[in-house]
Design a protein around this motif. Structure first.
Motif, mmCIF file in Angstrom:
data_model
loop_
_atom_site.group_PDB
_atom_site.id
_atom_site.type_symbol
_atom_site.label_atom_id
_atom_site.label_comp_id
_atom_site.label_asym_id
_atom_site.label_seq_id
_atom_site.Cartn_x
_atom_site.Cartn_y
_atom_site.Cartn_z
ATOM 1 N N ILE A 160 -9.174 11.944 -13.341
ATOM 2 C CA ILE A 160 -9.530 10.518 -13.348
ATOM 3 C C ILE A 160 -8.850 9.771 -12.178
ATOM 4 O O ILE A 160 -7.684 10.023 -11.864
ATOM 5 C CB ILE A 160 -9.179 9.896 -14.722
ATOM 6 N N VAL A 161 -9.604 8.910 -11.530
ATOM 7 C CA VAL A 161 -9.076 8.089 -10.426
ATOM 8 C C VAL A 161 -8.378 6.872 -11.036
ATOM 9 O O VAL A 161 -8.951 6.175 -11.883
ATOM 10 C CB VAL A 161 -10.229 7.640 -9.490
ATOM 11 N N ILE A 162 -7.143 6.647 -10.619
ATOM 12 C CA ILE A 162 -6.368 5.549 -11.216
ATOM 13 C C ILE A 162 -6.125 4.444 -10.192
ATOM 14 O O ILE A 162 -5.767 4.702 -9.045
ATOM 15 C CB ILE A 162 -5.016 6.053 -11.761
ATOM 16 N N ASN A 163 -6.340 3.227 -10.632
ATOM 17 C CA ASN A 163 -6.073 2.053 -9.822
ATOM 18 C C ASN A 163 -5.075 1.162 -10.566
ATOM 19 O O ASN A 163 -5.280 0.848 -11.732
ATOM 20 C CB ASN A 163 -7.384 1.292 -9.615
ATOM 21 N N ILE A 164 -4.015 0.767 -9.864
ATOM 22 C CA ILE A 164 -3.079 -0.200 -10.448
ATOM 23 C C ILE A 164 -3.446 -1.578 -9.910
ATOM 24 O O ILE A 164 -3.473 -1.787 -8.694
ATOM 25 C CB ILE A 164 -1.611 0.114 -10.033
ATOM 26 N N ALA A 165 -3.745 -2.510 -10.805
ATOM 27 C CA ALA A 165 -4.064 -3.876 -10.384
ATOM 28 C C ALA A 165 -2.909 -4.796 -10.743
ATOM 29 O O ALA A 165 -2.534 -4.916 -11.912
ATOM 30 C CB ALA A 165 -5.341 -4.355 -11.069
ATOM 31 N N GLY A 166 -2.317 -5.429 -9.741
ATOM 32 C CA GLY A 166 -1.309 -6.469 -9.950
ATOM 33 C C GLY A 166 -2.065 -7.783 -10.006
ATOM 34 O O GLY A 166 -2.372 -8.381 -8.969
ATOM 35 N N GLU A 220 6.109 -14.417 -8.593
ATOM 36 C CA GLU A 220 5.992 -12.962 -8.735
ATOM 37 C C GLU A 220 7.308 -12.363 -9.246
ATOM 38 O O GLU A 220 8.384 -12.686 -8.734
ATOM 39 C CB GLU A 220 5.636 -12.368 -7.366
ATOM 40 N N ALA A 221 7.216 -11.490 -10.245
ATOM 41 C CA ALA A 221 8.427 -10.928 -10.872
ATOM 42 C C ALA A 221 8.669 -9.471 -10.499
ATOM 43 O O ALA A 221 9.697 -8.899 -10.865
ATOM 44 C CB ALA A 221 8.318 -11.064 -12.390
ATOM 45 N N VAL A 222 7.717 -8.862 -9.798
ATOM 46 C CA VAL A 222 7.852 -7.444 -9.430
ATOM 47 C C VAL A 222 7.662 -7.329 -7.919
ATOM 48 O O VAL A 222 6.609 -7.711 -7.400
ATOM 49 C CB VAL A 222 6.764 -6.587 -10.133
ATOM 50 N N PRO A 223 8.678 -6.822 -7.203
ATOM 51 C CA PRO A 223 8.491 -6.681 -5.756
ATOM 52 C C PRO A 223 7.294 -5.768 -5.460
ATOM 53 O O PRO A 223 7.201 -4.682 -6.046
ATOM 54 C CB PRO A 223 9.796 -6.024 -5.287
ATOM 55 N N PRO A 224 6.373 -6.204 -4.589
ATOM 56 C CA PRO A 224 5.187 -5.391 -4.306
ATOM 57 C C PRO A 224 5.526 -3.968 -3.858
ATOM 58 O O PRO A 224 4.803 -3.027 -4.178
ATOM 59 C CB PRO A 224 4.473 -6.148 -3.184
ATOM 60 N N GLU A 225 6.658 -3.820 -3.159
ATOM 61 C CA GLU A 225 7.054 -2.473 -2.706
ATOM 62 C C GLU A 225 7.273 -1.546 -3.889
ATOM 63 O O GLU A 225 6.933 -0.367 -3.845
ATOM 64 C CB GLU A 225 8.345 -2.544 -1.865
ATOM 65 N N GLU A 226 7.877 -2.109 -4.928
ATOM 66 C CA GLU A 226 8.149 -1.309 -6.124
ATOM 67 C C GLU A 226 6.829 -0.891 -6.792
ATOM 68 O O GLU A 226 6.672 0.253 -7.229
ATOM 69 C CB GLU A 226 8.982 -2.145 -7.101
ATOM 70 N N ALA A 227 5.885 -1.820 -6.837
ATOM 71 C CA ALA A 227 4.586 -1.522 -7.455
ATOM 72 C C ALA A 227 3.839 -0.471 -6.639
ATOM 73 O O ALA A 227 3.261 0.467 -7.190
ATOM 74 C CB ALA A 227 3.765 -2.806 -7.566
ATOM 75 N N GLU A 250 5.178 1.753 -4.717
ATOM 76 C CA GLU A 250 5.884 3.034 -4.864
ATOM 77 C C GLU A 250 5.494 3.719 -6.174
ATOM 78 O O GLU A 250 5.235 4.921 -6.200
ATOM 79 C CB GLU A 250 7.387 2.766 -4.853
ATOM 80 N N PHE A 251 5.428 2.920 -7.245
ATOM 81 C CA PHE A 251 5.021 3.500 -8.523
ATOM 82 C C PHE A 251 3.595 4.050 -8.416
ATOM 83 O O PHE A 251 3.309 5.174 -8.835
ATOM 84 C CB PHE A 251 5.105 2.475 -9.658
ATOM 85 N N ALA A 252 2.700 3.243 -7.831
ATOM 86 C CA ALA A 252 1.301 3.685 -7.706
ATOM 87 C C ALA A 252 1.226 4.992 -6.926
ATOM 88 O O ALA A 252 0.555 5.937 -7.354
ATOM 89 C CB ALA A 252 0.460 2.598 -7.029
ATOM 90 N N SER A 253 1.942 5.074 -5.822
ATOM 91 C CA SER A 253 1.827 6.295 -5.019
ATOM 92 C C SER A 253 2.469 7.476 -5.737
ATOM 93 O O SER A 253 2.004 8.607 -5.605
ATOM 94 C CB SER A 253 2.338 6.085 -3.598
ATOM 95 N N SER A 254 3.476 7.222 -6.576
ATOM 96 C CA SER A 254 4.110 8.324 -7.313
ATOM 97 C C SER A 254 3.161 8.959 -8.327
ATOM 98 O O SER A 254 3.353 10.101 -8.735
ATOM 99 C CB SER A 254 5.394 7.853 -8.009
ATOM 100 N N ILE A 255 2.141 8.216 -8.754
ATOM 101 C CA ILE A 255 1.174 8.801 -9.692
ATOM 102 C C ILE A 255 -0.194 9.014 -9.019
ATOM 103 O O ILE A 255 -1.191 9.258 -9.679
ATOM 104 C CB ILE A 255 1.010 7.939 -10.974
ATOM 105 N N GLY A 256 -0.214 8.907 -7.687
ATOM 106 C CA GLY A 256 -1.454 9.148 -6.938
ATOM 107 C C GLY A 256 -2.501 8.075 -7.158
ATOM 108 O O GLY A 256 -3.703 8.337 -7.052
ATOM 109 N N ALA A 257 -2.048 6.854 -7.462
ATOM 110 C CA ALA A 257 -2.994 5.771 -7.763
ATOM 111 C C ALA A 257 -3.183 4.849 -6.561
ATOM 112 O O ALA A 257 -2.322 4.764 -5.684
ATOM 113 C CB ALA A 257 -2.488 4.953 -8.952
#
Ligand code: GDP
Length: 172
Positions: free
Chosen positions: A113-119, A128-135, A137-144
């Motif tokens: 399944i193709v995963i997309n993380i939407a902020g 904004e409460a989550v640094p975009p870099e962190e988001a 990084e998480f997305a790339s760690s799960i191939g999203a």
């Protein structure tokens, strides 16, 4: 690809209140209703987009309230080619929840399944409460794929679905 209209089943995941129903409404109807009710159970909406000479239909399943209806999970994920896991950029806890939805996808979703993380709620970027870099990084760690969206202003919404189509059907 088969001839005729290609279809992509997309399932939505994410905490209640992050804007899943609003994103679908914006994409499908180009409309944003403020203070929309949270969806209960699963609902489905369709929308087609033109890609060069091809038309792709997105069948979008909204999971709001899903966590309360765990038995729906298998049917919900069956044959899904893509998932959008949404968080609210102004709510740290909705970002923390992403891992849980990812685990649920791994448990119930198709392997490839193709995963997309939407902020979502990009229009509220000042709080904004989550640094975009962190988001990212998480997305790339799960191939999203990672993308910021706003159901309110329409920022990034159609592009998110175009990204998904390009990854699910690389020959479009
Ligand atoms: P769901 O429970 O994830 O389906 O979330 P809803 O779509 O019901 O949205 C929850 C609340 O957030 C509603 O009051 C929406 O109007 C609001 N909302 C959704 N998307 C956005 C957005 O992009 N920007 C802003 N400012 N509010 C949004």
């Amino acid at each position: 690809m088969q001839s005729g209209q290609a279809q992509i089943k997309v399932v939505l995941l994410g905490d209640s209140g992050v804007g899943k129903s609003s994103l679908v409404l914006r994409f499908v109807a180009d409309n944003f209703k403020i203070d929309s009710d949270s969806t209960v159970g699963a609902s489905y909406m369709g929308k087609s987009l033109q890609f060069n000479d091809k038309t792709i239909k997105f069948n979008i399943w909204d999971t709001a309230g899903q966590e309360r209806y765990h038995s729906l999970a298998k049917m919900y994920y069956r044959d899904a080619q893509a998932a959008i896991i949404t968080y609210d950029i102004t709510k740290r806890e909705s970002f923390e929840g992403l891992k849980r939805y990812y685990r649920e996808l791994q448990e119930f979703g198709p392997k490839d399944i193709v995963i997309n993380i939407a902020g979502n709620k990009e229009d509220l970027v000042e709080t904004e409460a989550v640094p975009p870099e962190e988001a990212k990084e998480f997305a790339s760690s799960i191939g999203a794929i990672y993308r910021k969206t706003s159901a309110k202003t329409n920022y990034g919404v159609e592009q998110m679905f175009r990204d998904i189509a390009a990854k699910v059907l690389p020959d479009v």
